[in-house]
Design a protein around this motif. Sequence first.
Motif, PDB file in Angstrom:
ATOM      1  N   ALA A   1       0.830  -1.207   0.000  1.00 15.04           N
ATOM      2  CA  ALA A   1       0.000   0.000   0.000  1.00 15.04           C
ATOM      3  C   ALA A   1       0.863   1.255   0.000  1.00 15.04           C
ATOM      4  CB  ALA A   1      -0.940  -0.005   1.203  1.00 15.04           C
ATOM      5  N   ALA A   2       1.969   1.218   0.747  1.00 10.91           N
ATOM      6  CA  ALA A   2       2.882   2.359   0.779  1.00 10.91           C
ATOM      7  C   ALA A   2       3.493   2.602  -0.597  1.00 10.91           C
ATOM      8  CB  ALA A   2       3.981   2.128   1.814  1.00 10.91           C
ATOM      9  N   GLN A   3       3.871   1.529  -1.286  1.00 13.76           N
ATOM     10  CA  GLN A   3       4.430   1.656  -2.631  1.00 13.76           C
ATOM     11  C   GLN A   3       3.403   2.251  -3.598  1.00 13.76           C
ATOM     12  OE1 GLN A   3       5.697  -2.348  -3.510  1.00 13.76           O
ATOM     13  NE2 GLN A   3       7.325  -2.300  -1.973  1.00 13.76           N
ATOM     14  N   ALA A   4       2.150   1.809  -3.474  1.00  9.82           N
ATOM     15  CA  ALA A   4       1.087   2.348  -4.327  1.00  9.82           C
ATOM     16  C   ALA A   4       0.820   3.814  -4.013  1.00  9.82           C
ATOM     17  CB  ALA A   4      -0.187   1.529  -4.143  1.00  9.82           C
ATOM     18  N   SER A   5       0.866   4.160  -2.733  1.00 11.78           N
ATOM     19  CA  SER A   5       0.636   5.545  -2.319  1.00 11.78           C
ATOM     20  C   SER A   5       1.702   6.464  -2.909  1.00 11.78           C
ATOM     21  CB  SER A   5       0.637   5.636  -0.791  1.00 11.78           C
ATOM     22  OG  SER A   5       0.353   6.947  -0.359  1.00 11.78           O
ATOM     23  N   ALA A   6       2.941   6.018  -2.919  1.00  9.95           N
ATOM     24  CA  ALA A   6       4.028   6.835  -3.456  1.00  9.95           C
ATOM     25  C   ALA A   6       3.834   7.156  -4.927  1.00  9.95           C
ATOM     26  CB  ALA A   6       5.364   6.122  -3.251  1.00  9.95           C
ATOM     27  N   GLN A   7       3.167   6.275  -5.651  1.00 10.22           N
ATOM     28  CA  GLN A   7       2.933   6.495  -7.073  1.00 10.22           C
ATOM     29  C   GLN A   7       1.913   7.602  -7.330  1.00 10.22           C
ATOM     30  OE1 GLN A   7       4.841   4.915  -9.463  1.00 10.22           O
ATOM     31  NE2 GLN A   7       5.890   4.251  -7.595  1.00 10.22           N
ATOM     32  N   LEU A   8       1.162   7.970  -6.297  1.00  8.07           N
ATOM     33  CA  LEU A   8       0.110   8.971  -6.450  1.00  8.07           C
ATOM     34  C   LEU A   8       0.552  10.375  -6.046  1.00  8.07           C
ATOM     35  CD1 LEU A   8      -2.889   6.905  -4.997  1.00  8.07           C
ATOM     36  CD2 LEU A   8      -2.263   7.211  -7.406  1.00  8.07           C
ATOM     37  N   ARG A   9       1.756  10.499  -5.492  1.00  6.78           N
ATOM     38  CA  ARG A   9       2.200  11.805  -5.011  1.00  6.78           C
ATOM     39  C   ARG A   9       2.495  12.750  -6.172  1.00  6.78           C
ATOM     40  NH1 ARG A   9       7.677   9.271  -3.264  1.00  6.78           N
ATOM     41  NH2 ARG A   9       6.757   9.167  -1.186  1.00  6.78           N
ATOM     42  N   HIS A  10       2.328  14.046  -5.907  1.00  4.38           N
ATOM     43  CA  HIS A  10       2.640  15.090  -6.882  1.00  4.38           C
ATOM     44  C   HIS A  10       3.705  15.999  -6.275  1.00  4.38           C
ATOM     45  CE1 HIS A  10      -0.617  14.103  -9.672  1.00  4.38           C
ATOM     46  NE2 HIS A  10      -1.387  13.930  -8.612  1.00  4.38           N
ATOM     47  N   LEU A  11       4.936  15.775  -6.675  1.00  2.00           N
ATOM     48  CA  LEU A  11       6.032  16.588  -6.168  1.00  2.00           C
ATOM     49  C   LEU A  11       5.967  17.998  -6.752  1.00  2.00           C
ATOM     50  CD1 LEU A  11       8.852  13.922  -6.501  1.00  2.00           C
ATOM     51  CD2 LEU A  11       7.883  14.761  -4.353  1.00  2.00           C
ATOM     52  N   ASN A  12       6.423  18.961  -5.952  1.00  2.00           N
ATOM     53  CA  ASN A  12       6.545  20.358  -6.407  1.00  2.00           C
ATOM     54  C   ASN A  12       5.215  20.950  -6.864  1.00  2.00           C
ATOM     55  OD1 ASN A  12       9.451  20.214  -6.073  1.00  2.00           O
ATOM     56  ND2 ASN A  12       9.502  19.076  -7.999  1.00  2.00           N
ATOM     57  N   ALA A  13       4.123  20.581  -6.181  1.00  2.00           N
ATOM     58  CA  ALA A  13       2.801  21.073  -6.583  1.00  2.00           C
ATOM     59  C   ALA A  13       2.708  22.591  -6.454  1.00  2.00           C
ATOM     60  CB  ALA A  13       1.719  20.396  -5.752  1.00  2.00           C
ATOM     61  N   ALA A  14       3.280  23.154  -5.402  1.00  2.00           N
ATOM     62  CA  ALA A  14       3.231  24.611  -5.239  1.00  2.00           C
ATOM     63  C   ALA A  14       3.953  25.308  -6.388  1.00  2.00           C
ATOM     64  CB  ALA A  14       3.847  25.016  -3.901  1.00  2.00           C
ATOM     65  N   GLU A  15       5.095  24.764  -6.805  1.00  2.00           N
ATOM     66  CA  GLU A  15       5.845  25.341  -7.924  1.00  2.00           C
ATOM     67  C   GLU A  15       5.031  25.243  -9.217  1.00  2.00           C
ATOM     68  OE1 GLU A  15       8.725  26.855  -7.846  1.00  2.00           O
ATOM     69  OE2 GLU A  15       9.408  26.407  -5.794  1.00  2.00           O
ATOM     70  N   LYS A  16       4.378  24.108  -9.410  1.00  2.00           N
ATOM     71  CA  LYS A  16       3.575  23.924 -10.626  1.00  2.00           C
ATOM     72  C   LYS A  16       2.381  24.884 -10.650  1.00  2.00           C
ATOM     73  CE  LYS A  16       4.849  19.054 -11.098  1.00  2.00           C
ATOM     74  NZ  LYS A  16       4.392  17.647 -10.935  1.00  2.00           N
ATOM     75  N   LEU A  17       1.770  25.091  -9.480  1.00  2.00           N
ATOM     76  CA  LEU A  17       0.658  26.034  -9.413  1.00  2.00           C
ATOM     77  C   LEU A  17       1.142  27.462  -9.649  1.00  2.00           C
ATOM     78  CD1 LEU A  17      -2.296  26.642  -8.953  1.00  2.00           C
ATOM     79  CD2 LEU A  17      -1.917  26.467  -6.480  1.00  2.00           C
ATOM     80  N   ALA A  18       2.302  27.792  -9.082  1.00  2.00           N
ATOM     81  CA  ALA A  18       2.878  29.124  -9.321  1.00  2.00           C
ATOM     82  C   ALA A  18       3.211  29.309 -10.806  1.00  2.00           C
ATOM     83  CB  ALA A  18       4.127  29.309  -8.463  1.00  2.00           C
ATOM     84  N   ASP A  19       3.727  28.248 -11.445  1.00  2.00           N
ATOM     85  CA  ASP A  19       4.009  28.313 -12.884  1.00  2.00           C
ATOM     86  C   ASP A  19       2.731  28.588 -13.674  1.00  2.00           C
ATOM     87  OD1 ASP A  19       6.685  27.757 -12.458  1.00  2.00           O
ATOM     88  OD2 ASP A  19       6.524  25.631 -12.957  1.00  2.00           O
ATOM     89  N   LEU A  20       1.641  27.914 -13.293  1.00  2.00           N
ATOM     90  CA  LEU A  20       0.371  28.115 -13.979  1.00  2.00           C
ATOM     91  C   LEU A  20      -0.095  29.567 -13.854  1.00  2.00           C
ATOM     92  CD1 LEU A  20      -2.205  27.067 -15.413  1.00  2.00           C
ATOM     93  CD2 LEU A  20      -3.095  26.501 -13.130  1.00  2.00           C
ATOM     94  N   ILE A  21      -0.003  30.106 -12.643  1.00  2.00           N
ATOM     95  CA  ILE A  21      -0.404  31.494 -12.420  1.00  2.00           C
ATOM     96  C   ILE A  21       0.417  32.435 -13.290  1.00  2.00           C
ATOM     97  CG2 ILE A  21      -0.516  33.355 -10.701  1.00  2.00           C
ATOM     98  CD1 ILE A  21      -0.924  31.043  -8.593  1.00  2.00           C
ATOM     99  N   GLU A  22       1.732  32.251 -13.254  1.00  2.00           N
ATOM    100  CA  GLU A  22       2.608  33.150 -14.006  1.00  2.00           C
ATOM    101  C   GLU A  22       2.451  32.998 -15.512  1.00  2.00           C
ATOM    102  OE1 GLU A  22       6.290  33.951 -10.915  1.00  2.00           O
ATOM    103  OE2 GLU A  22       6.575  32.469 -12.509  1.00  2.00           O
ATOM    104  N   SER A  23       1.989  31.843 -15.960  1.00  2.00           N
ATOM    105  CA  SER A  23       1.789  31.658 -17.405  1.00  2.00           C
ATOM    106  C   SER A  23       0.700  32.593 -17.938  1.00  2.00           C
ATOM    107  CB  SER A  23       1.420  30.207 -17.711  1.00  2.00           C
ATOM    108  OG  SER A  23       0.084  29.899 -17.290  1.00  2.00           O
ATOM    109  N   TYR A  24      -0.196  33.039 -17.047  1.00  2.00           N
ATOM    110  CA  TYR A  24      -1.250  33.976 -17.443  1.00  2.00           C
ATOM    111  C   TYR A  24      -0.851  35.433 -17.197  1.00  2.00           C
ATOM    112  CZ  TYR A  24      -4.555  30.140 -18.061  1.00  2.00           C
ATOM    113  OH  TYR A  24      -5.189  28.996 -18.498  1.00  2.00           O
ATOM    114  N   LEU A  25       0.227  35.624 -16.447  1.00  2.00           N
ATOM    115  CA  LEU A  25       0.619  36.990 -16.094  1.00  2.00           C
ATOM    116  C   LEU A  25       1.681  37.557 -17.005  1.00  2.00           C
ATOM    117  CD1 LEU A  25       0.825  36.738 -12.188  1.00  2.00           C
ATOM    118  CD2 LEU A  25      -1.148  37.247 -13.622  1.00  2.00           C
ATOM    119  N   PHE A  26       2.548  36.688 -17.562  1.00  2.00           N
ATOM    120  CA  PHE A  26       3.690  37.186 -18.330  1.00  2.00           C
ATOM    121  C   PHE A  26       3.580  36.763 -19.802  1.00  2.00           C
ATOM    122  CE2 PHE A  26       5.811  36.217 -14.086  1.00  2.00           C
ATOM    123  CZ  PHE A  26       5.506  37.467 -13.569  1.00  2.00           C
TER     124      PHE A  26
END
Length: 368
Positions: free
Chosen positions: A343-368
């Motif tokens: 279950a731990a191995q399966a859980s690790a496959q679902l994680r999203h690393l750097n989500a805050a950075e990706k969300l910030a990238d999305l925001i900035e893609s509309y600003l610049f």
Amino acid sequence: MKAPIIIAAGGTGGHFFPAEALASCLQKRGHELVLMTDQRNTHRTIGAFALSKQYVLSGSGVVGKKPRDKLKGLLSLLKGIFGARSLIKQIKPSAVIGFGGYPSIPPLLGGSLFLYEKKPVLIIHEGNAVLGKANSLISHFATSIAVSYPNVARIPPNVPTTLTGMPVRSTIEALASQPYEAASAEGDDPIRLLIWGGSLGAQIFSQVVPQAIITLPEKIRKRLHITQQMKSEFIADNQALYNKAGVKADLLPFIDNVAEILGKAHLVIGRAGGSSVAELTMAARPAIMVPLPIAASDEQGANASALEKAGAGWMIRQADFTSEALTEKLQILLTQPNILEKAAQASAQLRHLNAAEKLADLIESYLF
């Protein structure tokens, strides 16, 4: 000079922790932030928003309330919308980012109603596997929706979506590099359980979990190290139960060092809110999930179902969450660590690393 970015997030940890994670990321990129929140949230003197302008807006939930209370809630929301509209006119933000729940409604709708030469970018973050009621309402005005699951129900077809994942606190994200080590099937090494129940410690866990634990075989009980969040009024009686059963237990109204405890846990029992699920998968910890039964769109049920289908945990509906059922489940899981490891191995496959950075990238893609 960059125009400010407004972040709208309510007082509960499930919405506020991801907002703080995004705020930290945006501040490092040089953005000025403004927090718009609700009455449950006092002025933030620590954390990412401590030095930002902060505004408390009127608002109230309306789903599931009696007609009179629903009307009062709607009037409060309208007051908040016009209050947000007035503030947005003064602030002239480049973007408004909402994290769901009714506190997102006034800033997002206020931003969409105020039309000046450059309308702010309106981005919603959805942390669940189904679009929540508040997000569903304001999604039609959104520029874009950031999601935490590959498939999210009820997304409007005309609004673009981006899979960013759920931003988590940096201390939680650091757990991604920490491997899961199961307790031995036999032996006397500790088996660590974490029971968290949302921001207030759900009463159902205070009632069911201790009764389930004390009926486990003694050879399991003597190895258990439990950290359980619960309301203060339940602590004394449950501590006595655990002590009598020979179970080591730390019972707390609030867990301050959640990253440390989560990183040591062999199994977690709790709700299935978007933020909790994100933290579970980031740490790759197997979990027994009991979705909140009163959620308007059963968001937590959808979240738990997604993890269960992936093999990362087990969902028990609250109506079926009895001490007898939990004892039976725990006896299987705690004596067969290979199940928890898978279950731990399966859980690790679902994680999203750097989500805050990706969300910030999305925001900035509309600003610049």
